[in-house]
Design a protein around this motif. Structure first.
Motif, PDB file in Angstrom:
ATOM      1  N   ARG A   1       0.752  -1.170   0.031  1.00 52.03           N
ATOM      2  CA  ARG A   1       0.097  -0.161   0.080  1.00 52.03           C
ATOM      3  C   ARG A   1       0.879   1.492  -0.076  1.00 52.03           C
ATOM      4  O   ARG A   1       0.581   2.289  -0.738  1.00 52.03           O
ATOM      5  CB  ARG A   1      -0.933   0.028   1.255  1.00 52.03           C
ATOM      6  N   TYR A   2       1.994   1.435   0.925  1.00 53.59           N
ATOM      7  CA  TYR A   2       2.797   2.435   0.837  1.00 53.59           C
ATOM      8  C   TYR A   2       3.571   2.643  -0.348  1.00 53.59           C
ATOM      9  O   TYR A   2       3.400   3.724  -1.126  1.00 53.59           O
ATOM     10  CB  TYR A   2       3.722   2.254   1.964  1.00 53.59           C
ATOM     11  N   VAL A   3       4.100   1.696  -1.128  1.00 57.37           N
ATOM     12  CA  VAL A   3       4.802   1.819  -2.345  1.00 57.37           C
ATOM     13  C   VAL A   3       3.710   2.282  -3.597  1.00 57.37           C
ATOM     14  O   VAL A   3       4.000   3.280  -4.397  1.00 57.37           O
ATOM     15  CB  VAL A   3       5.570   0.596  -2.735  1.00 57.37           C
ATOM     16  N   SER A   4       2.577   1.625  -3.441  1.00 62.00           N
ATOM     17  CA  SER A   4       1.517   1.931  -4.552  1.00 62.00           C
ATOM     18  C   SER A   4       1.214   3.443  -4.409  1.00 62.00           C
ATOM     19  O   SER A   4       1.036   4.080  -5.475  1.00 62.00           O
ATOM     20  CB  SER A   4       0.229   1.016  -4.376  1.00 62.00           C
TER      21      SER A   4
ATOM     22  N   TRP B   1      -1.564  -3.838  -7.433  1.00 67.41           N
ATOM     23  CA  TRP B   1      -1.246  -5.455  -7.003  1.00 67.41           C
ATOM     24  C   TRP B   1       0.077  -5.700  -7.731  1.00 67.41           C
ATOM     25  O   TRP B   1       1.053  -6.181  -7.060  1.00 67.41           O
ATOM     26  CB  TRP B   1      -2.281  -6.372  -7.680  1.00 67.41           C
ATOM     27  N   SER B   2       0.352  -5.263  -9.014  1.00 67.98           N
ATOM     28  CA  SER B   2       1.789  -5.671  -9.642  1.00 67.98           C
ATOM     29  C   SER B   2       2.539  -4.708  -8.926  1.00 67.98           C
ATOM     30  O   SER B   2       3.848  -5.243  -8.746  1.00 67.98           O
ATOM     31  CB  SER B   2       1.690  -5.060 -11.279  1.00 67.98           C
ATOM     32  N   ILE B   3       2.482  -3.440  -8.363  1.00 69.66           N
ATOM     33  CA  ILE B   3       3.204  -2.805  -7.779  1.00 69.66           C
ATOM     34  C   ILE B   3       3.738  -3.077  -6.436  1.00 69.66           C
ATOM     35  O   ILE B   3       5.045  -3.393  -5.976  1.00 69.66           O
ATOM     36  CB  ILE B   3       2.937  -1.147  -7.737  1.00 69.66           C
ATOM     37  N   GLY B   4       2.607  -3.678  -5.761  1.00 71.96           N
ATOM     38  CA  GLY B   4       2.922  -4.417  -4.459  1.00 71.96           C
ATOM     39  C   GLY B   4       3.414  -5.494  -4.457  1.00 71.96           C
ATOM     40  O   GLY B   4       4.546  -5.710  -3.711  1.00 71.96           O
ATOM     41  N   TRP B   5       3.338  -6.468  -5.495  1.00 77.92           N
ATOM     42  CA  TRP B   5       3.919  -7.552  -5.663  1.00 77.92           C
ATOM     43  C   TRP B   5       5.415  -7.373  -5.993  1.00 77.92           C
ATOM     44  O   TRP B   5       6.325  -8.048  -5.267  1.00 77.92           O
ATOM     45  CB  TRP B   5       3.319  -8.525  -6.533  1.00 77.92           C
ATOM     46  N   TYR B   6       5.594  -6.474  -6.655  1.00 80.92           N
ATOM     47  CA  TYR B   6       7.175  -6.253  -7.206  1.00 80.92           C
ATOM     48  C   TYR B   6       7.924  -5.793  -5.917  1.00 80.92           C
ATOM     49  O   TYR B   6       8.999  -6.142  -5.591  1.00 80.92           O
ATOM     50  CB  TYR B   6       7.131  -5.065  -8.322  1.00 80.92           C
ATOM     51  N   ALA B   7       7.360  -4.900  -5.197  1.00 83.72           N
ATOM     52  CA  ALA B   7       8.177  -4.324  -4.091  1.00 83.72           C
ATOM     53  C   ALA B   7       8.176  -5.596  -3.085  1.00 83.72           C
ATOM     54  O   ALA B   7       9.402  -5.578  -2.285  1.00 83.72           O
ATOM     55  CB  ALA B   7       7.111  -3.257  -3.366  1.00 83.72           C
TER      56      ALA B   7
END
Length: 212
Positions: free
Chosen positions: A164-167, A182-188
């Protein structure tokens, strides 16, 4: 009886009947013209594709020169591979994997690398579980299982908060980028689970720093 014999004879002697019709000959124009040469074997075709085979060396000096040339080619390929690896570790967009390309992904990596993440203990935790299974001591296995469950629960909670923070930061920084949360959170999260020294590309920010 004579009448029947005459009838059969007359039936067989009628012109134009199917019995007297001569077999049709194939049209010469419909035949496939021959190539004028035999079909080459598979081995011969492969040799033609590969090119002519070099003759065997005539003496030991020629054999040494040929082996030196082959080693030089392998050394050159190893040098090129090492150069590509170095450029990829440095973050060169031309050598990165498709999943790592783009300024948004680079910003995600900076946000993850600037934090201390509990998920970074994932690989050491896997080693701990493997060792506890090998040791035939019930007490150690029990404590290792408890520690593993606690750490896994903490990693899951941290992963959700980190996603959530990174997104939110990425959407604020790159509003025009078509990226899902979802893609950003999983990548992080996958970046956070890797030990810092093994991350590809290498971190370009220090822990505690504010990504630009």
């Amino acid at each position: 009886m004579r009448f029947l014999r005459r009838g059969v004879g007359s039936a067989t002697a009628e012109p134009g009947s199917s019995l007297d019709a001569a077999p049709q000959q194939p049209d010469p124009a419909a035949r496939t013209p021959s190539k004028g040469r035999p079909t080459p074997k598979r081995s011969e075709a492969e040799l033609r594709r590969r090119g002519p085979v070099a003759p065997p060396p005539r003496n030991q000096r020629e054999a040494y020169r040929r082996s030196k040339t082959i080693r030089g080619g392998k050394a050159e390929r190893r040098t090129e591979a090492a150069d590509r690896r170095a450029r990829m570790m440095a973050g060169d967009e031309r050598y990165l994997l498709p999943r790592d390309r783009g300024p948004a992904r680079a910003y995600v990596r900076d946000l993850v690398d600037a934090r201390r993440n509990l998920a970074g203990l994932f690989m050491p935790l896997a080693v701990l579980v493997f060792v506890s299974v090998l040791l035939p001591i019930p007490a150690i296995q029990t404590y290792a299982s408890l520690v593993t469950l606690c750490l896994l629960a903490g990693m899951v909670i941290e992963g959700i908060m980190l996603g959530r923070y990174v997104s939110a930061r990425v959407r604020e920084r790159f509003p025009k980028e078509n990226l899902t949360g979802w893609s950003i959170g999983w990548y992080a999260f996958t970046r956070a689970t890797q030990p810092r020294r093994f991350r590809v590309p290498k971190p370009r920010v220090q822990r505690g720093a504010t990504p630009a």
